[in-house]
Design a protein around this motif. Structure first.
Motif, PDB file in Angstrom:
ATOM      1  N   GLY A   1      -6.995   0.669   1.173  1.00  0.00           N
ATOM      2  CA  GLY A   1      -5.793   1.448   0.881  1.00  0.00           C
ATOM      3  C   GLY A   1      -5.489   1.547  -0.596  1.00  0.00           C
TER       4      GLY A   1
ATOM      5  N   ILE B   1      -6.254   1.630   5.096  1.00  0.00           N
ATOM      6  CA  ILE B   1      -5.527   0.394   4.775  1.00  0.00           C
ATOM      7  C   ILE B   1      -6.018  -0.759   5.633  1.00  0.00           C
ATOM      8  CG2 ILE B   1      -3.257  -0.733   4.944  1.00  0.00           C
ATOM      9  CD1 ILE B   1      -2.051   2.029   4.137  1.00  0.00           C
TER      10      ILE B   1
ATOM     11  N   TYR C   1       0.849  -1.190   0.000  1.00  0.00           N
ATOM     12  CA  TYR C   1       0.000   0.000   0.000  1.00  0.00           C
ATOM     13  C   TYR C   1       0.886   1.242   0.000  1.00  0.00           C
ATOM     14  CZ  TYR C   1      -3.588  -3.306   1.538  1.00  0.00           C
ATOM     15  OH  TYR C   1      -4.445  -4.364   1.635  1.00  0.00           O
TER      16      TYR C   1
END
Length: 313
Positions: free
Chosen positions: A278, A273, A125
């Motif tokens: 995310g 996230i 991410y």
């Protein structure tokens, strides 16, 4: 459920925002690493966590944690040119990665990461925090709902003073940071793509070690942009508010305010996230493609669509 985190590059400038996000969301840091040992800030957040200055020791700890299934994420705050190797290390150990921008320096490196994600069944991410800024979200909604779908004229300006230290660090080395355009501009290019849609044409008008300027045509906007870390640029353009940073985005001559509310955006990023929302490789691609192109192209002489600040160069 409480998650366990590792952190690479805990001695860096941006690491405290990651530490605060982990702490505020009631998760825990179990291990961190930095080549420097001036990391007393850990005591403000997670004083009982492990810390290493040697990557081999850190690697052994991570592998042991993998066997015990007690490390859920590794956050990466290392210098830009190390992101690829640190992301791959994390994914290869079956651990999700959270990485500062730029995710990597080249689009080809995104493809490497994508293969790792598929192979090891975990994700990376990117922190694209401006996508979560209230003013930016509001602006995107306005653009999307516009009945006219007019191609808007936009000026983006970001000035932030940096001292001589900057050029003695990895940030001042293009091969490590990607240069000014990448190091301080990547999140602004991501923001522009997020708001105005697909990038159609990109021009570079000026570049040196402190300043970069150009023009990008997006699906819904024509953007003149100017980025600089030169303190003299603030002075020459009569920006003397006593602050060392100036952010401005003007749409059809109207100023859009987004200078404040930056402090909590990393926490919001972590929150999303951990909810499974995310931003990953797909969202990172456009801005990395933009800065890679700018880094490798030659400036246009006497450009037509130049930013107003370029006259002071």
């Amino acid at each position: 459920m409480m998650k366990s985190f590792g952190l690479i590059g805990i001695g860096g400038y941006i690491a405290p925002r990651h530490l605060r996000a982990i702490k505020e969301l009631k998760h825990k840091l179990v291990v961190s690493i930095d080549k420097n040992d001036s990391v007393g800030i850990i005591d403000n957040f997670f004083p009982s966590s492990e810390f290493f200055t040697n990557f081999e020791q850190f690697k052994r700890y991570v592998k042991k944690s993998k066997k015990n299934q007690n490390l859920d994420f590794i956050s990466i705050c290392s210098p830009n040119h190390l992101h690829l190797s640190h992301i791959k290390f994390t994914l290869q150990n079956g651990i999700n990665a959270i990485c500062e921008k730029p995710l990597v320096l080249k689009c080809s490196e995104l493809e490497e990461i994508e293969e790792c994600e598929k192979k090891y069944g975990v994700r990376v991410y990117s922190i694209l925090q401006l996508r979560l800024h209230p003013s930016i979200i509001k602006l995107k909604k306005v653009i999307n709902l516009s009945a006219t779908k007019k191609i808007m004229n936009v000026d983006l300006t970001y000035l932030t003073a940096r001292g001589k230290w900057y050029f003695q660090s990895w940030k001042g080395m293009d091969r490590k940071s990607g240069g000014v355009c990448t190091n301080i501009g990547i999140h602004f290019f991501d923001m522009l793509n997020f708001i105005f849609g697909k990038e159609i044409k990109t021009e570079l008008h000026y570049r040196d070690e402190k300043t970069c300027s150009g023009f990008i045509k997006y699906k819904n906007a024509r953007v003149r942009w100017f980025l600089s870390i030169d303190p003299q640029t603030l002075y020459k353009n009569n920006i003397q508010s006593g602050k060392s940073t100036y952010r401005s985005i003007k749409i059809e001559g109207e100023e859009i305010e987004f200078s404040g509310k930056f402090e909590d955006l990393h926490t919001k990023s972590y929150e999303q996230i951990l909810l499974g929302n995310g931003f990953g490789i797909r969202e990172s691609f456009s801005a990395i493609k933009t800065v890679e192109f700018i880094r490798n192209c030659k400036p246009i002489i006497n450009p037509v669509n130049h930013h107003p600040f370029l006259k002071e160069i």
